[in-house]
Design a protein around this motif. Structure first.
Motif, PDB file in Angstrom:
ATOM      1  N   UNK A 127       0.861  -1.185   0.000  1.00 10.00           N
ATOM      2  CA  UNK A 127       0.000   0.000   0.000  1.00 10.00           C
ATOM      3  C   UNK A 127       0.893   1.229   0.000  1.00 10.00           C
ATOM      4  N   UNK A 128       0.591   2.186  -0.875  1.00 11.08           N
ATOM      5  CA  UNK A 128       1.377   3.417  -0.967  1.00 11.08           C
ATOM      6  C   UNK A 128       0.453   4.614  -0.783  1.00 11.08           C
ATOM      7  N   UNK A 129       0.773   5.449   0.192  1.00  8.02           N
ATOM      8  CA  UNK A 129       0.050   6.697   0.401  1.00  8.02           C
ATOM      9  C   UNK A 129       0.818   7.816  -0.291  1.00  8.02           C
ATOM     10  N   UNK A 130       0.245   8.340  -1.386  1.00 10.86           N
ATOM     11  CA  UNK A 130       0.882   9.412  -2.148  1.00 10.86           C
ATOM     12  C   UNK A 130       0.478  10.796  -1.659  1.00 10.86           C
ATOM     13  N   UNK A 131      -0.444  10.871  -0.711  1.00  4.59           N
ATOM     14  CA  UNK A 131      -0.897  12.163  -0.225  1.00  4.59           C
ATOM     15  C   UNK A 131       0.081  12.770   0.768  1.00  4.59           C
ATOM     16  N   UNK A 132      -0.369  13.843   1.409  1.00  8.58           N
ATOM     17  CA  UNK A 132       0.424  14.495   2.449  1.00  8.58           C
ATOM     18  C   UNK A 132      -0.264  14.235   3.775  1.00  8.58           C
ATOM     19  N   UNK A 133       0.279  13.314   4.560  1.00  6.66           N
ATOM     20  CA  UNK A 133      -0.368  12.842   5.775  1.00  6.66           C
ATOM     21  C   UNK A 133       0.515  13.088   6.992  1.00  6.66           C
ATOM     22  N   UNK A 134      -0.085  12.967   8.155  1.00  4.27           N
ATOM     23  CA  UNK A 134       0.674  13.063   9.394  1.00  4.27           C
ATOM     24  C   UNK A 134       1.556  11.830   9.566  1.00  4.27           C
ATOM     25  N   UNK A 135       2.843  11.985   9.827  1.00  4.36           N
ATOM     26  CA  UNK A 135       3.726  10.827   9.977  1.00  4.36           C
ATOM     27  C   UNK A 135       3.264   9.851  11.054  1.00  4.36           C
ATOM     28  N   UNK A 136       2.701  10.358  12.147  1.00  7.50           N
ATOM     29  CA  UNK A 136       2.218   9.462  13.192  1.00  7.50           C
ATOM     30  C   UNK A 136       1.097   8.558  12.716  1.00  7.50           C
ATOM     31  N   UNK A 137       0.183   9.104  11.921  1.00 15.33           N
ATOM     32  CA  UNK A 137      -0.894   8.301  11.341  1.00 15.33           C
ATOM     33  C   UNK A 137      -0.339   7.263  10.389  1.00 15.33           C
ATOM     34  N   UNK A 138       0.645   7.660   9.598  1.00 17.83           N
ATOM     35  CA  UNK A 138       1.279   6.742   8.648  1.00 17.83           C
ATOM     36  C   UNK A 138       1.869   5.525   9.370  1.00 17.83           C
ATOM     37  N   UNK A 139       2.573   5.764  10.454  1.00 15.36           N
ATOM     38  CA  UNK A 139       3.215   4.671  11.188  1.00 15.36           C
ATOM     39  C   UNK A 139       2.187   3.769  11.860  1.00 15.36           C
ATOM     40  N   UNK A 276      -4.272  23.034   5.394  1.00 21.52           N
ATOM     41  CA  UNK A 276      -4.136  21.720   6.021  1.00 21.52           C
ATOM     42  C   UNK A 276      -2.678  21.319   6.178  1.00 21.52           C
ATOM     43  N   UNK A 277      -1.888  21.503   5.135  1.00 22.53           N
ATOM     44  CA  UNK A 277      -0.497  21.062   5.176  1.00 22.53           C
ATOM     45  C   UNK A 277       0.327  21.842   6.199  1.00 22.53           C
ATOM     46  N   UNK A 278       0.128  23.154   6.253  1.00 26.17           N
ATOM     47  CA  UNK A 278       0.872  23.943   7.240  1.00 26.17           C
ATOM     48  C   UNK A 278       0.409  23.590   8.652  1.00 26.17           C
ATOM     49  N   UNK A 279      -0.891  23.288   8.790  1.00 24.85           N
ATOM     50  CA  UNK A 279      -1.382  22.820  10.084  1.00 24.85           C
ATOM     51  C   UNK A 279      -0.761  21.495  10.486  1.00 24.85           C
ATOM     52  N   UNK A 280      -0.618  20.589   9.531  1.00 24.14           N
ATOM     53  CA  UNK A 280       0.043  19.306   9.804  1.00 24.14           C
ATOM     54  C   UNK A 280       1.504  19.518  10.202  1.00 24.14           C
ATOM     55  N   UNK A 281       2.166  20.434   9.511  1.00 26.77           N
ATOM     56  CA  UNK A 281       3.562  20.736   9.854  1.00 26.77           C
ATOM     57  C   UNK A 281       3.659  21.219  11.294  1.00 26.77           C
ATOM     58  N   UNK A 282       2.753  22.106  11.692  1.00 30.43           N
ATOM     59  CA  UNK A 282       2.747  22.629  13.056  1.00 30.43           C
ATOM     60  C   UNK A 282       2.497  21.516  14.066  1.00 30.43           C
ATOM     61  N   UNK A 283       1.552  20.623  13.731  1.00 33.24           N
ATOM     62  CA  UNK A 283       1.262  19.492  14.620  1.00 33.24           C
ATOM     63  C   UNK A 283       2.465  18.560  14.724  1.00 33.24           C
ATOM     64  N   UNK A 284       3.173  18.362  13.615  1.00 30.75           N
ATOM     65  CA  UNK A 284       4.376  17.524  13.636  1.00 30.75           C
ATOM     66  C   UNK A 284       5.437  18.140  14.542  1.00 30.75           C
TER      67      UNK A 284
END
Length: 329
Positions: A127-139, A276-284
């Motif tokens: 399975x490959x996620x090509x989107x921009x996701x939160x790394x914690x969710x990915x793991x 969304x992406x900048x919000x994800x960056x801040x959350x990361x």
């Protein structure tokens, strides 16, 4: 579709069951006619549809499912793709499942549950996620995919849908070296620059850093053009001076494409997605236990623009948001 489950498992009519069985046979024939891995694709928006078109043009067997709109799915089916109704059926028909979704929540919704990707995975698939996701969710998702006997990778993208159609994307693939080696030929059919950037989650981490920088630059350039309006300096004069020095960048030219030339689609990326992406960056950054100082302005700027009706507009059109804010228009 019976490519996944036997007809007896469906409480449907005999005719409906027969149609599903025919679907199964069709899918098997398609797979046997190609030496390429069978692809299942979820998320046929602008980028996803372009990627699917590219893969189909190269002969990859394709299974798709409708998400928010039918346009990309209908076009893929017209080119020979098989459409199914359950996400689990996409997985069961595929050697590689690809997702190109807008948020981590959307990815999780498609991956989890009795009808999700994980429920339908074939052992040994990827399975490959090509989107921009939160790394914690990915793991977290990777753990469940591996428990199901399959593998998970993140491979966020750079460039535009037009690049995708030409096989010229930038791809930041993350996962084990063995997993990358397995999918590298497919990724190279999609991308001109394919990077193995590290272990699982590294792709999404790198992409969030990349997009934080890009969106901060785009917002700053948009404000600069609007401020020039206030000062009575023509936008083209501002661009001529700024672009002659070290400030010039692709992002500057994307914003100039709309601010001066009137074309917002050189960067076909919405304000809502940027927010969304900048919000994800801040959350990361929060998750890493460090403060992100520079993202605060971009996050607030994009968020206010979205709240004031600019969410569906393209990022270069942030020039209009600043112009309205400054009372120039």
């Amino acid at each position: 579709m019976c490519a996944i489950t036997t007809c007896a498992s469906h409480p449907a009519s005999h005719a409906d069951g027969r149609e599903r069985c025919i679907g199964r046979k069709t899918q098997r024939r398609r797979g046997s006619m190609s030496n390429k891995p069978a692809i299942g694709f979820i998320g046929l928006g602008l980028m996803g549809s372009a990627m699917v078109e590219r893969l189909q043009s190269l002969g990859y067997p394709m299974t798709v499912i409708a998400n928010r709109s039918r346009k990309g799915v209908d076009e893929a089916v017209a080119r020979g793709a098989t459409e199914v109704q359950r996400t689990a059926d996409v997985a069961a028909a595929s050697d590689i499942v690809m997702l190109c979704m807008d948020t981590s929540a959307s990815v999780e919704a498609r991956m989890l549950g009795p009808d999700g990707v994980i429920a339908g995975l074939k052992p040994g698939s990827i399975v490959i996620d090509f989107g921009t996701s939160l790394p914690g969710s990915t793991k977290a998702l990777a753990e469940q995919v591996e428990a199901a006997g399959s593998r998970y990778m993140d491979a966020p993208l750079g460039r535009t849908p037009s690049h995708a159609k030409e096989g010229k994307l930038n791809i930041m693939a993350a996962g084990t070296a063995d997993d990358f080696a397995r999918v590298e030929p497919v990724l190279k059919d999609l991308g001109e620059n394919v990077f193995h950037v590290g272990p699982l989650g590294a792709g999404h981490t790198l992409k969030l850093i990349n997009n934080f920088f890009a969106m901060t630059t785009a917002c700053a350039m948009s404000e600069a053009f609007a401020m020039a309006d206030c000062a009575g300096i023509p936008r083209d004069k501002l661009y001529d001076v700024m672009s002659a020095g070290p400030l010039r960048s692709g992002m500057m030219d994307f914003v100039k494409g709309y601010a001066i030339d009137g074309d917002p689609n050189l960067l076909a990326f919405s304000v809502a997605n940027a927010t969304k992406d900048v919000g994800y960056y801040s959350a990361m950054a929060d998750g890493l236990g460090v403060p992100s100082l520079m993202s605060v302005s971009a996050k607030q700027t994009l968020g206010v623009a979205k709240a004031n009706g600019h969410g569906d507009r393209m990022v270069p059109q942030m020039v209009d948001f600043f112009a309205e804010l400054f009372g120039n228009r």
